[in-house]
Scaffold this motif. Sequence first.
Motif: not given
Length: 419
Positions: A110-112, A222-224, A245-252, A263-266
């Motif tokens: 996973p690239i998040v 893991i991307i900050n 090429e992230v597979c997930a985004i964690f929104v804090l 809305r904007d992510m594939p």
Amino acid sequence: MTTPQKVEEITLGVDSELRFEIESKENVILELKSGFAELYGTELAKGKQYEFHQGAKVAIFTFHGCVLQMKGKPDVSYVAKETPMVQYLNTHTALEQLRTNAEEKSTRGPIVMIVGPQDVGKSTLCRLLLNYAVRMGRRPIYVDIDVGQGSISCPGTIGALLVERPATIEEGFSQQAPLVYNFGHVSPGDNNKLYQILVSKLAEVSLERLETNKKGKSSGMIINTCGWVKSDGYRHLLHAAEAFEVCAIFVLDQERLYNELLRDMPRFVQVVYLPKSGGVVERPKQLRMESRDNRIREYFYGLRSPLYPHSFDIKWCDVQIYKIGAPALPDSCMPLGMKTEDNMTKLVTIQPSVALLHHILAVLAEGSLDDIIRTNVLGFICVTNVDNERQTLTVLSPQPRPLPNTILLLSEIQFMDSH
Ligand code: ATP
């Protein structure tokens, strides 16, 4: 006669957290007496004394309960029973499942990306997820594209680091051989075009590196990110998500950002909302500036284990100094066919002068002169004196002379060496 330090024994119940902050010069020594406890994912060893200093903002969490001994008096100290740690642990478990699948199929783990406004605990969540991953035997890559604080190198840079060991309680992750690019400003908005170019380059090289090692590949990244999440800041997040090429985004902590990303992510990108911890401390502008300064001091002088930087003179004629980005001109003044944006990536030669005093200069790795913009840096020096008569610069450097490369990139960031 010194007054004896206050000693307090603190019992933490299951799923609770001791939070403290030190604003004064007083140090606090903490020891785990019994049970299990961790600091942002790093386990505390029983019977070992950990020392915390001015500026520390600490949360010691326990899943099972523990007894701690605290010597000294922090300015703020309390026990919190409400924390988002169980959700964070579930997040880690989900990532672990993806890593196991990736391992079985020899695919990419996973690239998040962790996103959110300022001071919501993005860096802390990255540290926690990386620590949990290495404790499971993984080797994830930590990417930091937040130029404001620079958790991998000096502020004003972006970079990536292979994490092979949990962060230490006092000093964080070992920073051996990171991949670093110099941006030279503390906000992406100071040169949006250059920021995007560097993020694309960092993504390209990090993705390549991920493929070179089987264990690293299935561990993922893991991307900050920066806390600037509006207008161009938001566009930078979209661009980074695509580049890495992230597979997930964690929104804090921000529903608006969460909904915009939904809305904007594939569709193949999972967007997940996570609450912020009530313990995260807001840092006003002044404190951010101080923490940037401390970060640079740490780069040259070390944190707990001291480093001894070198100071030497270099002749103006022995180095080539460049800056990226020429002053903005209106489009009407630009040569035919050029846009103002092109100016922002222009390589400008800098004639040494007193204007360089206290500036950080990035020492570039060997690379082609045509592509200085996309060349990574080997390290940094700081100009501590400029002698017009002798035509020399005195610099502070982690390495003795000679410099490994004579091509230097000017950073807008300054550091006053008070040692
Ligand atoms: P930025 O917007 O600057 O990138 P951020 O969102 O990455 O900030 P952090 O740097 O993770 O936020 O956290 C801000 C501060 O809060 C840090 O000093 C961190 O040590 C502290 N902190 C984080 N979590 C807790 C907690 N649970 N209890 C106490 N302090 C905490």
